[in-house]
Write an enzyme that holds these catalytic residues in place. Structure first.
Site: not given
Lengths: 206, 120
Positions: A108, A111-113
């Site tokens: 991702c 961000c941090s999906c």
């Protein structure tokens, strides 16, 4: 803040971040937007119940049941939900199958999906800037740092997750594991093999 | 970024889900507020992205939950659910309450010497 207390006395002190979270929780509770029991239940779920074993179950099912694998290819959200793993944010899932020609890697960049329902919460390195930037620019270099050197001629395809669409890598079933039970096969499927920074373990390594 | 940075990160394989309790609480607040419809997950991803993309973000991701919480505050302020001044005031109140609580007892906001109910 005043410091008029006795410094020899060990009184309680809150970590600055802990105090901020409590402040936010206090405000939101007063407004009726959250309640403590719901917060506790969410923490317990993610600390103990959701993790990469869920994803390994999906992978092993795909290995041993061609009809499920086909469903997973066409509609991963529904196929995964049929095993009881539904995303809480209404996100869609896509399963990306490794083949001899193509290895898949998930990142991702924004961000941090991450596919929480099947892998739990992401590891620290997945959320860190070096992985997020370099997975796209130099996927083979990143894989080498994870100890994974792909055969020449196998391409790497990088999938960039979003809030709406999360990816689960389906690693190739290791040779010599035909006819194994699902429980035995699941031990070969690591979290990293479902992100794409590893492959499924060889039978002798399990 | 040097290759060794990622190599070192790849070595941290089996870390706990949360390294401190407040991180778990901050995480759960976001999940709970999303499920309640306070914000969509796309709005949340945008807010978090804005925080983690800042150039001063720690290369090892160690400040991830600090940024997570900053994103949550900013999003709730922007959508008008909270005011920043209230967060600062309550944070100070929680610190005062902690200082005023005898060691070994649970820290309650009512223990804040300036809390309305503590003067009764």
């Amino acid at each position: 803040m005043t410091h008029d207390h006795d410094h020899d006395h060990h009184d309680n002190d809150l970590d600055p971040m802990a105090a901020r979270v409590r402040a936010l929780e206090t405000i939101l509770t007063r407004k009726g937007l959250v309640d403590a029991a719901a917060i506790d239940a969410i923490v317990e779920t993610y600390e103990t119940k959701v993790g990469p074993r869920n994803g390994a179950h999906v992978v092993v099912k795909a290995w041993s049941d061609p009809a499920f694998a086909d469903w997973l290819r066409r509609d991963a959200t529904a196929a995964i939900a049929s095993l009881g793993y539904a995303g809480r944010q209404g996100e869609h899932m896509q399963a990306v199958f490794n083949t001899a020609e193509t290895h898949n890697l998930v990142v991702c960049t924004l961000c941090s999906c991450y596919p929480w329902s099947v892998l739990g919460l992401p590891p620290v390195w997945y959320k860190a800037p070096p992985y997020r930037s370099r997975a796209v620019l130099d996927p083979r270099g990143v894989l080498a740092e994870f100890g994974l050197v792909l055969p020449e001629g196998q391409k790497v395809r990088v999938w960039d997750s979003t809030a709406e669409l999360r990816y689960l890598v389906i690693p190739m079933q290791p040779e010599g594991t035909e006819g194994w039970s699902e429980d035995r096969l699941a031990k070969l499927v690591s979290r990293d093999s479902m992100i794409g920074t590893a492959v499924a373990l060889a039978p002798e390594a399990a | 970024m040097s290759p060794s940075e990622t190599a070192a990160l790849a070595g941290t394989r089996d870390e706990a889900v949360f390294s401190e309790p407040w991180q778990a609480e901050a995480f759960a607040l976001v999940v709970a507020l999303n499920e309640r419809g306070v914000f969509s997950w796309t709005e949340w991803a945008d807010a978090l992205s804005a925080q983690v993309r800042q150039t001063n973000a720690a290369a090892d991701g160690s400040d991830y939950y600090e940024r997570w919480l900053a994103a949550l505050e900013a999003l709730l302020v922007r959508k008008g659910f909270i005011e920043q001044a209230d967060v600062e005031a309550l944070t100070a109140a929680w610190h005062r309450a902690a200082h005023a609580t005898p060691h070994g007892q649970p820290i309650l906001l009512e223990n804040d010497p300036m809390h309305p109910e503590s003067t009764v």
